[in-house]
Design an enzyme around this catalytic site. Structure first.
Site, PDB file in Angstrom:
ATOM      1  N   LYS A   1      -5.932  14.222 -33.950  1.00 32.04           N
ATOM      2  CA  LYS A   1      -6.399  13.254 -32.606  1.00 32.04           C
ATOM      3  C   LYS A   1      -6.873  14.088 -31.534  1.00 32.04           C
ATOM      4  O   LYS A   1      -7.877  13.414 -30.874  1.00 32.04           O
ATOM      5  CB  LYS A   1      -4.616  12.724 -32.522  1.00 32.04           C
ATOM      6  N   SER A   2      -6.302  15.359 -31.388  1.00 33.86           N
ATOM      7  CA  SER A   2      -6.880  16.033 -29.964  1.00 33.86           C
ATOM      8  C   SER A   2      -8.474  16.289 -30.292  1.00 33.86           C
ATOM      9  O   SER A   2      -9.286  16.165 -29.233  1.00 33.86           O
ATOM     10  CB  SER A   2      -6.297  17.295 -29.957  1.00 33.86           C
TER      11      SER A   2
ATOM     12  N   GLY B   1      -2.193   9.653 -23.103  1.00 27.97           N
ATOM     13  CA  GLY B   1      -2.001  10.747 -22.115  1.00 27.97           C
ATOM     14  C   GLY B   1      -3.428  11.430 -22.073  1.00 27.97           C
ATOM     15  O   GLY B   1      -4.007  11.865 -21.112  1.00 27.97           O
TER      16      GLY B   1
ATOM     17  N   ASP C   1       4.343  18.854 -30.100  1.00 32.88           N
ATOM     18  CA  ASP C   1       4.490  17.379 -30.723  1.00 32.88           C
ATOM     19  C   ASP C   1       5.325  17.165 -32.073  1.00 32.88           C
ATOM     20  O   ASP C   1       5.550  16.120 -32.682  1.00 32.88           O
ATOM     21  CB  ASP C   1       2.907  16.832 -31.049  1.00 32.88           C
TER      22      ASP C   1
HETATM   23  C1  S3P Z   1      -2.887  17.373 -26.120  1.00 29.56           C
HETATM   24  C2  S3P Z   1      -2.110  18.300 -25.635  1.00 29.56           C
HETATM   25  C3  S3P Z   1      -0.442  18.154 -25.642  1.00 29.56           C
HETATM   26  C4  S3P Z   1      -0.045  17.193 -26.583  1.00 29.56           C
HETATM   27  C5  S3P Z   1      -0.789  15.867 -26.788  1.00 29.56           C
HETATM   28  C6  S3P Z   1      -2.144  16.190 -27.105  1.00 29.56           C
HETATM   29  C7  S3P Z   1      -4.279  17.401 -26.138  1.00 29.56           C
HETATM   30  O1  S3P Z   1       0.034  17.572 -24.353  1.00 29.56           O
HETATM   31  O2  S3P Z   1       1.213  17.156 -26.518  1.00 29.56           O
HETATM   32  O3  S3P Z   1      -0.188  15.230 -27.967  1.00 29.56           O
HETATM   33  O4  S3P Z   1      -5.087  16.980 -26.890  1.00 29.56           O
HETATM   34  O5  S3P Z   1      -4.767  18.146 -25.176  1.00 29.56           O
HETATM   35  P1  S3P Z   1      -0.097  18.701 -23.203  1.00 29.56           P
HETATM   36  O6  S3P Z   1      -1.363  19.350 -22.934  1.00 29.56           O
HETATM   37  O7  S3P Z   1       0.407  17.890 -21.961  1.00 29.56           O
HETATM   38  O8  S3P Z   1       1.146  19.787 -23.542  1.00 29.56           O
END
Ligand code: S3P
Length: 441
Positions: A26-27, A103, A325
């Site tokens: 996903k990232s 987010g 996560d």
């Molecule tokens: C992500 C970073 C993480 C993770 C989120 C995806 C990303 O959050 O929890 O599911 O893709 O950069 P944080 O960077 O706020 O810890």
């Protein structure tokens, strides 16, 4: 009468066996879509995760003028071309940028938009509109971007960019790849070197992928920089499997006696596979073997063999970001390990899609497992002979990772469980149930 938003999850009844692949990370998928949208020319992307969160990113970049021609493949992934706005910059969107539950979409977009003179409203669903945004807006405001209402913590926010952004050096108060990435993406439009220093290492996909799009970056363990101003150039990205999705299958293998599985072509980025180290520390028979590189991202196979005797372990604060996560599902494994497991300094869990710290403690209490929070540490007292009681109904709080965690309590046990709002799995792993059922034989 059964509550209509409760999905009843029946036990799989047989161990997990064989090899499988999980959907794209996903990232990395978010970044492949965003960086391609920012770039000059047409990028080719493949293996992109088709989930609600990534669809949110795709929709937003389309509203900003990128041309997205992705097609669904037989394996369920998305591939094709994305033509970016490049030097012209994003178009003024004619509607708000709705990031849904994502987010990553909201926070990364704030960085993407910061160097351009457009005005955009960024919003999301009820969960996203409760999550903290000042951690992102504060540094971007230092660089020269504007947000309205100024100083407001939550979405919706209106962002107005600035073509004369200042490069900054920023000491991040928490290890967050979303924060780091937002600043670095803004830094691509600022003259000079923009640097982010972190208290511990967060995931580094941005630093690994930006050079593939022609950006000049430098990255150390706790620091990352970009040189600006620069325009990204079209590239090619193949997205490996998502270790955060793989973690549910690996943990399931630790919960069903006799299981033995391999997950292939999954990202083995060390900033992501902290859950494997934690399972190893619990005594689990898990291992990784690297088979290749996609761009600069390592991928390979994760193997997991059911291990009867697991024991509690301590996960230090500086390792939390590498499994942030996965803590809900690791907590379920810890619930059947001998002794206490402690995850140090997990306050970030309180500001995920829901308060995952409270939700894990609440859900484990429903199955008679003692878990508690003390000074931002999460403690779980395992029970090797844990038996899930009849007809427990868990509340996913509309959080995909909680929905899958509690579903495992039913899938891997002897009694069905109910999960409220189970369909939140669409956010990251829409085919979760079918995939795990396919391994059970
Ligand atoms: C992500 C970073 C993480 C993770 C989120 C995806 C990303 O959050 O929890 O599911 O893709 O950069 P944080 O960077 O706020 O810890």
């Amino acid at each position: 009468m059964e509550d209509t938003d409760v999905t009843w999850i029946e036990p799989l009844g047989a161990p997990l066996h064989g090899s499988t692949r999980v959907p794209g990370d996903k990232s990395i998928s978010h970044r492949a879509v965003l960086f391609s949208a920012m770039a000059e020319g047409t990028s080719r992307v493949s293996g992109v995760l088709d989930s609600q969160d990534v669809r949110s990113t795709i929709k937003c970049v389309q509203l900003l003028g990128a041309k997205v021609n992705l097609e669904k493949q037989v394996d369920g992934s998305l591939s094709g071309g994305i033509t970016g706005w490049g030097d012209r910059g994003p178009e003024q969107p004619d509607q708000e940028l709705n990031c849904g539950n994502s987010g990553t979409t909201a926070r990364l977009l704030m960085g993407v938009l910061a160097p351009w003179d457009i005005r955009a409203t960024i919003t999301g669903d009820a969960s996203l509109c409760r999550r903290p945004m000042r951690r992102i807006t504060a540094p971007l405001m230092k660089m020269g971007a504007h947000f309205e209402p100024a100083g407001q913590e939550t979405l919706p926010l209106v962002e107005e960019g600035n073509r004369h952004l200042k490069a900054i050096e920023y000491d991040a108060p928490m290890a967050s790849a979303q924060l780091k990435t937002a600043i670095l993406l803004a830094g691509l439009g600022a003259a000079g070197t923009t640097t982010v220093n972190e208290p511990s290492a967060s995931r580094n996909h941005t630093e690994l992928m930006l050079p593939e799009y022609g950006a000049t970056t430098t990255a150390g363990n706790l620091t990352a920089s970009v040189e600006g101003p620069t325009t990204l150039q079209a590239s090619e990205v193949t997205v490996p499997g998502d270790p955060s999705s793989a973690a549910f299958l690996v943990c399931a293998a630790m919960l069903i006696p006799g299981s033995e599985i391999q997950i292939e072509q999954v990202s083995l980025n060390t900033a992501r596979v902290g859950f494997v180290r934690t399972l190893e520390r619990m005594g689990a028979e898990v291992s990784v073997s690297s088979t290749g590189l996609s761009g600069k991202e390592p991928y390979g196979t994760i193997s997991a063999l059911y291990t009867a005797d697991l024991h509690g372990c301590e996960v230090p604060a500086d390792k939390i970001a590498s499994e942030v996560d996965e803590i809900p599902v690791l907590s379920l494994v810890a619930a059947r390990a001998k002794g206490i497991t402690v995850f140090r300094q997990v306050s970030e869990l309180k500001v995920k899609e829901t308060n995952r710290l409270a939700a894990v403690i609440e859900g484990l209490a429903q199955i008679g497992v003692d878990a508690w929070e003390d000074g931002d540490d999460l403690f779980i007292e395992g029970q090797p002979d844990l038996v899930i009681p009849d007809d427990v109904v868990f509340d996913s709080k509309k959080d995909h990772r909680l929905a899958m965690t509690w579903a495992l309590a039913g899938l891997c046990g002897k009694k069905r469980v109910g999960v409220k709002n189970f369909d939140s799995v669409k956010v990251s792993f829409p085919a979760f149930l079918a995939q795990i059922a396919g391994l059970s034989r």
